[in-house]
Design a protein around this motif. Structure first.
Motif, PDB file in Angstrom:
ATOM      1  N   HIS A  60      38.357 -62.207  -1.454  1.00 33.64           N
ATOM      2  CA  HIS A  60      38.619 -60.797  -1.718  1.00 33.64           C
ATOM      3  C   HIS A  60      39.959 -60.621  -2.424  1.00 33.64           C
ATOM      4  O   HIS A  60      40.816 -61.515  -2.397  1.00 33.64           O
ATOM      5  N   VAL A  61      40.116 -59.465  -3.055  1.00 37.57           N
ATOM      6  CA  VAL A  61      41.328 -59.135  -3.814  1.00 37.57           C
ATOM      7  C   VAL A  61      41.820 -57.764  -3.362  1.00 37.57           C
ATOM      8  O   VAL A  61      41.039 -56.811  -3.305  1.00 37.57           O
ATOM      9  N   THR A  62      43.102 -57.671  -3.029  1.00 43.48           N
ATOM     10  CA  THR A  62      43.683 -56.420  -2.546  1.00 43.48           C
ATOM     11  C   THR A  62      44.726 -55.909  -3.531  1.00 43.48           C
ATOM     12  O   THR A  62      45.565 -56.690  -4.010  1.00 43.48           O
ATOM     13  N   TYR A  69      47.640 -52.680  -4.505  1.00 38.57           N
ATOM     14  CA  TYR A  69      48.521 -51.644  -3.967  1.00 38.57           C
ATOM     15  C   TYR A  69      48.896 -50.678  -5.088  1.00 38.57           C
ATOM     16  O   TYR A  69      49.410 -51.106  -6.128  1.00 38.57           O
ATOM     17  N   TYR A 104      36.037 -49.946  -8.826  1.00 37.59           N
ATOM     18  CA  TYR A 104      36.420 -48.787  -8.031  1.00 37.59           C
ATOM     19  C   TYR A 104      36.229 -47.561  -8.909  1.00 37.59           C
ATOM     20  O   TYR A 104      36.955 -47.365  -9.880  1.00 37.59           O
ATOM     21  N   ILE A 107      46.045 -48.772  -0.472  1.00 38.37           N
ATOM     22  CA  ILE A 107      45.837 -50.224  -0.451  1.00 38.37           C
ATOM     23  C   ILE A 107      44.335 -50.428  -0.419  1.00 38.37           C
ATOM     24  O   ILE A 107      43.673 -50.094   0.562  1.00 38.37           O
ATOM     25  N   HIS A 108      43.796 -50.947  -1.513  1.00 44.23           N
ATOM     26  CA  HIS A 108      42.339 -51.089  -1.632  1.00 44.23           C
ATOM     27  C   HIS A 108      41.961 -52.554  -1.760  1.00 44.23           C
ATOM     28  O   HIS A 108      42.612 -53.324  -2.471  1.00 44.23           O
ATOM     29  N   THR A 109      40.878 -52.943  -1.079  1.00 42.02           N
ATOM     30  CA  THR A 109      40.400 -54.322  -1.131  1.00 42.02           C
ATOM     31  C   THR A 109      39.030 -54.391  -1.785  1.00 42.02           C
ATOM     32  O   THR A 109      38.108 -53.676  -1.391  1.00 42.02           O
ATOM     33  N   ASN A 134      36.054 -56.467  -1.717  1.00 45.60           N
ATOM     34  CA  ASN A 134      35.387 -57.512  -0.939  1.00 45.60           C
ATOM     35  C   ASN A 134      34.198 -58.042  -1.730  1.00 45.60           C
ATOM     36  O   ASN A 134      33.289 -57.284  -2.074  1.00 45.60           O
ATOM     37  N   GLU A 170      46.989 -59.060  -4.417  1.00 48.22           N
ATOM     38  CA  GLU A 170      46.856 -60.224  -3.555  1.00 48.22           C
ATOM     39  C   GLU A 170      45.454 -60.815  -3.708  1.00 48.22           C
ATOM     40  O   GLU A 170      44.466 -60.094  -3.626  1.00 48.22           O
ATOM     41  N   TYR A 176      42.949 -63.475  -2.058  1.00 50.48           N
ATOM     42  CA  TYR A 176      42.704 -64.294  -0.877  1.00 50.48           C
ATOM     43  C   TYR A 176      41.562 -65.259  -1.183  1.00 50.48           C
ATOM     44  O   TYR A 176      40.481 -64.848  -1.598  1.00 50.48           O
TER      45      TYR A 176
END
Length: 215
Positions: A58-60, A62, A96, A105-107, A109, A137, A139
């Motif tokens: 996943h990628v988050t 900000y 999105y 703060i959006h992830t 998934n 970020e 992950y």
């Protein structure tokens, strides 16, 4: 995985460089010099090179917390997430729709883990404006060496078939990586079945026969 890695963007507005989004500073305030900012661009983008191929989960992202909501409607909307094995082979994996609220703060998934090295964020082609985010970020699970089983040593009952078919040899390797006690795996390119050796068999794999080296 993106922390401190080389980052790039389509252009730079007043020194707000791409590296700010992977510096580990999670402040969402413009006064803390923690956000990247492009010029007024068509197809503005931001991207990072993870340095190796990894299994991305996943990628988050900000967004800024101290800007006018009007600018959010214009700039930070219809975000597209792309992942690729190289800078020239991107595939879209996330979207999105609409404007992202300030301070969000959006992830993203992912439905399935994606093997990739480059991550790019951009917007729909209809959005022609500055592009800015404060942190990105990524992950992921690091890639690893996985070895073909030596069936002579493993024995008749040592092979455990994965519960479902794998889409590729990479997914088979990933199944082994995420399976507790997995010491090796082999992928059948005809049936697309993944077989792996687990620790409860009490035998060892033949590490001289390499199935795949990722990265």
């Amino acid at each position: 995985m993106a922390l401190g890695k080389p980052a790039y963007q389509s252009s730079t507005h007043f020194g707000s460089v791409a590296d700010r989004a992977v510096d580990g500073n999670l402040s969402q305030s413009t006064t803390d010099n923690s956000c990247f900012h492009t010029q007024y661009d068509t197809n503005a983008y931001w991207e990072v090179d993870l340095g190796e191929k990894v299994f991305i989960d996943h990628v988050t992202i900000y967004t800024k917390e101290n800007f006018n909501d009007f600018y959010s409607e214009l700039r930070i909307r219809d975000i597209e997430l792309y992942i690729g094995p190289s800078r020239n082979e991107y595939t879209q994996y996330g979207f999105y729709e609409g404007a992202l609220p300030k301070g969000l703060i959006h992830t993203f998934n992912l439905t399935n883990t994606v093997l990739g090295q480059w991550v790019r964020l951009t917007r729909s082609k209809t959005v022609v404006e500055h592009f800015e985010l404060c942190e990105v970020e990524v992950y992921a699970y690091p890639s690893a060496c996985h070895y073909r089983l030596d069936k002579g040593r493993a024995g008749v009952h040592a092979l455990n078939t994965a519960p479902s078919q794998s889409l590729s040899i990479h997914q088979c390797a990933f199944i082994c990586y995420k399976t507790n006690g997995c010491y090796g795996a082999t992928f059948n390119e005809v049936t697309h079945m993944c077989e792996y050796l687990t620790s409860d068999t009490g035998v060892e794999t033949n590490n001289s026969s390499m199935l795949i080296q990722l990265g």
